[in-house]
Write a protein that holds these residues in place. Structure first.
Motif, PDB file in Angstrom:
ATOM      1  N   GLU A 276      -1.945  46.962  31.270  1.00  0.00           N
ATOM      2  CA  GLU A 276      -2.856  46.760  32.275  1.00  0.00           C
ATOM      3  C   GLU A 276      -2.682  45.563  33.361  1.00  0.00           C
ATOM      4  O   GLU A 276      -2.582  45.537  34.676  1.00  0.00           O
ATOM      5  CB  GLU A 276      -4.356  46.723  31.833  1.00  0.00           C
ATOM      6  CG  GLU A 276      -4.842  48.046  31.217  1.00  0.00           C
ATOM      7  CD  GLU A 276      -4.356  48.071  29.817  1.00  0.00           C
ATOM      8  OE1 GLU A 276      -4.739  49.088  29.173  1.00  0.00           O
ATOM      9  OE2 GLU A 276      -3.623  47.218  29.290  1.00  0.00           O
TER      10      GLU A 276
ATOM     11  N   VAL B  26     -15.991  38.676  35.129  1.00  0.00           N
ATOM     12  CA  VAL B  26     -16.308  40.013  36.060  1.00  0.00           C
ATOM     13  C   VAL B  26     -17.887  40.239  36.455  1.00  0.00           C
ATOM     14  O   VAL B  26     -18.666  39.899  35.699  1.00  0.00           O
ATOM     15  CB  VAL B  26     -15.770  41.319  35.181  1.00  0.00           C
ATOM     16  CG1 VAL B  26     -14.437  41.238  34.792  1.00  0.00           C
ATOM     17  CG2 VAL B  26     -16.581  41.465  33.762  1.00  0.00           C
TER      18      VAL B  26
ATOM     19  N   SER C 212     -11.937  42.289  31.455  1.00  0.00           N
ATOM     20  CA  SER C 212     -11.530  43.406  32.260  1.00  0.00           C
ATOM     21  C   SER C 212     -12.586  44.266  32.007  1.00  0.00           C
ATOM     22  O   SER C 212     -13.027  44.756  30.662  1.00  0.00           O
ATOM     23  CB  SER C 212     -10.111  44.009  32.133  1.00  0.00           C
ATOM     24  OG  SER C 212      -9.890  44.940  33.037  1.00  0.00           O
TER      25      SER C 212
ATOM     26  N   PRO D 231      -7.688  37.491  29.701  1.00  0.00           N
ATOM     27  CA  PRO D 231      -8.202  38.383  30.752  1.00  0.00           C
ATOM     28  C   PRO D 231      -9.635  38.942  29.895  1.00  0.00           C
ATOM     29  O   PRO D 231      -9.754  39.172  28.732  1.00  0.00           O
ATOM     30  CB  PRO D 231      -7.327  39.573  30.869  1.00  0.00           C
ATOM     31  CG  PRO D 231      -6.376  39.531  29.416  1.00  0.00           C
ATOM     32  CD  PRO D 231      -6.381  38.268  29.134  1.00  0.00           C
TER      33      PRO D 231
ATOM     34  N   ARG E 141     -10.121  43.517  41.799  1.00  0.00           N
ATOM     35  CA  ARG E 141     -10.908  44.551  41.451  1.00  0.00           C
ATOM     36  C   ARG E 141     -10.428  45.746  42.162  1.00  0.00           C
ATOM     37  O   ARG E 141      -9.878  45.673  43.328  1.00  0.00           O
ATOM     38  CB  ARG E 141     -12.284  44.438  41.786  1.00  0.00           C
ATOM     39  CG  ARG E 141     -12.666  44.261  43.188  1.00  0.00           C
ATOM     40  CD  ARG E 141     -14.295  44.001  43.279  1.00  0.00           C
ATOM     41  NE  ARG E 141     -14.721  43.897  44.478  1.00  0.00           N
ATOM     42  CZ  ARG E 141     -15.435  42.857  44.953  1.00  0.00           C
ATOM     43  NH1 ARG E 141     -15.885  41.801  43.972  1.00  0.00           N
ATOM     44  NH2 ARG E 141     -16.049  42.854  46.207  1.00  0.00           N
TER      45      ARG E 141
ATOM     46  N   GLU F 241     -12.432  45.682  37.081  1.00  0.00           N
ATOM     47  CA  GLU F 241     -12.543  44.354  37.424  1.00  0.00           C
ATOM     48  C   GLU F 241     -11.395  43.805  36.392  1.00  0.00           C
ATOM     49  O   GLU F 241     -11.643  44.030  35.277  1.00  0.00           O
ATOM     50  CB  GLU F 241     -13.782  43.731  37.424  1.00  0.00           C
ATOM     51  CG  GLU F 241     -14.558  43.997  38.634  1.00  0.00           C
ATOM     52  CD  GLU F 241     -16.021  43.279  38.264  1.00  0.00           C
ATOM     53  OE1 GLU F 241     -16.118  42.130  38.762  1.00  0.00           O
ATOM     54  OE2 GLU F 241     -16.927  43.804  37.682  1.00  0.00           O
ATOM     55  N   LEU F 242     -10.856  42.806  36.605  1.00  0.00           N
ATOM     56  CA  LEU F 242     -10.149  42.104  35.945  1.00  0.00           C
ATOM     57  C   LEU F 242     -10.318  40.371  36.189  1.00  0.00           C
ATOM     58  O   LEU F 242      -9.830  40.197  37.383  1.00  0.00           O
ATOM     59  CB  LEU F 242      -8.629  42.162  35.566  1.00  0.00           C
ATOM     60  CG  LEU F 242      -7.886  41.513  34.454  1.00  0.00           C
ATOM     61  CD1 LEU F 242      -6.824  42.605  33.928  1.00  0.00           C
ATOM     62  CD2 LEU F 242      -7.170  40.282  35.235  1.00  0.00           C
TER      63      LEU F 242
ATOM     64  N   TYR G 111      -6.840  52.372  32.271  1.00  0.00           N
ATOM     65  CA  TYR G 111      -8.176  52.244  32.038  1.00  0.00           C
ATOM     66  C   TYR G 111      -8.609  53.641  31.474  1.00  0.00           C
ATOM     67  O   TYR G 111      -9.242  53.961  30.247  1.00  0.00           O
ATOM     68  CB  TYR G 111      -8.992  51.741  32.883  1.00  0.00           C
ATOM     69  CG  TYR G 111      -8.927  50.043  33.275  1.00  0.00           C
ATOM     70  CD1 TYR G 111      -9.520  49.434  32.501  1.00  0.00           C
ATOM     71  CD2 TYR G 111      -7.806  49.864  34.048  1.00  0.00           C
ATOM     72  CE1 TYR G 111      -9.013  47.928  32.639  1.00  0.00           C
ATOM     73  CE2 TYR G 111      -7.498  48.489  34.297  1.00  0.00           C
ATOM     74  CZ  TYR G 111      -8.157  47.777  33.544  1.00  0.00           C
ATOM     75  OH  TYR G 111      -8.024  46.269  33.736  1.00  0.00           O
TER      76      TYR G 111
ATOM     77  N   TYR H 127      -8.836  36.711  39.987  1.00  0.00           N
ATOM     78  CA  TYR H 127      -9.524  37.822  39.845  1.00  0.00           C
ATOM     79  C   TYR H 127      -9.042  38.983  40.856  1.00  0.00           C
ATOM     80  O   TYR H 127      -8.434  38.690  42.076  1.00  0.00           O
ATOM     81  CB  TYR H 127     -11.064  37.466  40.591  1.00  0.00           C
ATOM     82  CG  TYR H 127     -11.857  38.593  40.631  1.00  0.00           C
ATOM     83  CD1 TYR H 127     -12.741  38.958  39.504  1.00  0.00           C
ATOM     84  CD2 TYR H 127     -12.216  39.207  41.909  1.00  0.00           C
ATOM     85  CE1 TYR H 127     -13.562  39.980  39.696  1.00  0.00           C
ATOM     86  CE2 TYR H 127     -13.016  40.157  41.951  1.00  0.00           C
ATOM     87  CZ  TYR H 127     -13.894  40.583  41.053  1.00  0.00           C
ATOM     88  OH  TYR H 127     -14.830  41.865  41.105  1.00  0.00           O
TER      89      TYR H 127
ATOM     90  N   GLN I  89      -3.143  44.178  26.055  1.00  0.00           N
ATOM     91  CA  GLN I  89      -3.439  44.233  27.730  1.00  0.00           C
ATOM     92  C   GLN I  89      -2.608  43.984  28.715  1.00  0.00           C
ATOM     93  O   GLN I  89      -2.480  44.050  29.800  1.00  0.00           O
ATOM     94  CB  GLN I  89      -4.551  43.292  27.808  1.00  0.00           C
ATOM     95  CG  GLN I  89      -6.045  43.507  27.083  1.00  0.00           C
ATOM     96  CD  GLN I  89      -6.466  44.913  27.568  1.00  0.00           C
ATOM     97  OE1 GLN I  89      -6.204  45.669  26.720  1.00  0.00           O
ATOM     98  NE2 GLN I  89      -6.978  44.902  28.810  1.00  0.00           N
TER      99      GLN I  89
END
Length: 393
Positions: free
Chosen positions: A248, A276, A379, A377, A354, A363-364, A313, A352, A245
């Motif tokens: 990202e 999330v 996500s 995280p 998004r 969203e993370l 993603y 947070y 991750q």
């Protein structure tokens, strides 16, 4: 996260930014029309304001088949059939499940042991074939299927899946609990894989969910797609360095760090989050009004950073379909918003961020430390019209 039985990342590099300016994607979705396209739906106009009016909003995306996506699907279909053929009758019965919304929604972030607790009446356990039952040959057949269905990039798609499986094995081998490990992941075919049918490839386990829906040989949805990770730092497993991750995380951090003082103020949310928003069980519960700052307020470099976040993603799915979906999201970029809560370092519990567009939702959230001493995280990537291939309850 429940009790189990018995990160820091550097700023994103200029090389990473340049590699994610979507040079292999056309600037607009329509650029693919010069190829062999079959439009099975339509893409109505997009509202120009942050208010999401359901009567005027886009109600369906164009489901596209090109020569490349058709070739990609033929590979998925061949490997899906080969995997099913490699199984015993009992395993195949577990694999094959009915195609319906109730089954499609059986994904989660928690390990299966927690979902199976008799007192847990709120979360349904995963269905399908438990991977612990697979032989070495069956694992090879499964990996061939996952490789065909997902992206080819480093730290994306198939490579990312392998690192997630390594992470769960790492938790098991580090003494975090016998219920961790790749053997506790599940795969299910919802409906029978075919040239003309409707079915979903469902694969997931702790901190992972893949949901690819196919109809008449076309990928009609690649979401919900969930990723979480512990440990939230690079780790070595069987002499292989893993950080599934980090790419990202770095992309999000670079985007937030690029905002000037006024942009950060406008992008900051007053809300505080516990996970999330569009997690398991929260299907189609998107806010009607976007919050934060629109991409129209971003400069050229910041827009490239925003596209890099989205690409992190979308590139988890096979390359041909990722190209089409990224082009579609890019065409909607002006109406896409960035918002965050907490600190832009994304290092503390509750941080947070998004991305909220006419179609795309990412969203993370930084969840509290659990197996290790730092926040980790959660996500999710959602598509407001393609989740579950458009299947509603």
């Amino acid at each position: 996260m429940p009790s189990a039985p018995n990160s820091q990342s550097p700023a994103i590099s200029s090389t990473f930014v340049n590699a994610h300016k979507r040079l292999r994607y056309p600037a607009r979705f329509g650029a693919f029309i010069g190829g062999t396209l079959f439009l099975l739906g339509c893409a109505p106009g997009i509202a120009a304001t942050a208010e999401r009016d359901e009567t005027n909003a886009e109600t369906t995306n164009a489901f596209i088949a090109s020569n490349d996506t058709q070739k990609a699907y033929r590979a998925v279909l061949a490997h899906a059939r080969a995997f099913a053929k490699s199984l015993s009758d009992g395993q195949r019965n577990d694999l094959m499940q009915a195609y319906n919304y109730e089954n499609a929604a059986r994904w989660h972030t928690y390990p299966q042991w927690y979902l199976n607790r008799p007192w847990n009446v709120f979360d349904r356990p995963r269905i399908g074939l438990r991977l612990e039952t697979l032989s070495d040959d069956q694992w090879q057949a499964l990996n061939a299927l996952l490789k065909a269905a997902t992206g080819t990039g480093r730290n994306e798609g198939f490579d990312e899946i392998q690192q997630h499986l390594n992470a769960d094995d790492h938790l098991h081998d580090a003494g975090k609990g016998d219920a961790y490990g790749r053997g506790d992941f599940y795969i299910a075919f919802l409906g029978e894989p075919s040239e003309t049918g409707l079915w979903q490839l469902q694969f997931g386990g702790h901190h992972f969910a893949l949901s690819n829906t196919y109809h008449n040989g076309i990928l009609t949805g690649a979401t919900p797609s969930f990723r979480g990770i512990e440990p939230n730092r690079p780790f070595t497993y069987h002499n292989i360095e893993n950080a599934p991750q980090q790419q990202e995380m770095d992309a999000f951090k670079a985007l937030l760090a690029s905002l000037d003082g006024r942009q950060r103020k406008d992008a900051r949310l007053n809300d505080h989050f516990g996970d999330v928003m569009l997690r398991y069980g929260k299907d189609w519960d998107f806010p009607k009004q976007a919050k934060g700052i629109p991409a129209t307020t971003l400069d050229t470099r910041q827009r490239a950073l925003l596209l890099a976040v989205i690409a992190g993603y979308v590139d988890d799915i096979n390359d041909a379909n990722a190209d089409l979906i990224m082009a579609h999201y890019e065409s909607q970029l002006d109406d896409t918003y960035v918002a965050y809560s907490g600190d832009i370092s994304l290092s503390q519990t509750g941080d947070y961020v998004r991305i909220d567009g006419p179609s795309v939702w990412i969203e993370l959230y930084m969840d509290s430390p659990f197996n290790f001493d730092i926040a980790h995280p959660h996500s999710v990537w959602r598509d407001k019209y393609r989740d579950y291939g458009g299947l509603h309850p």
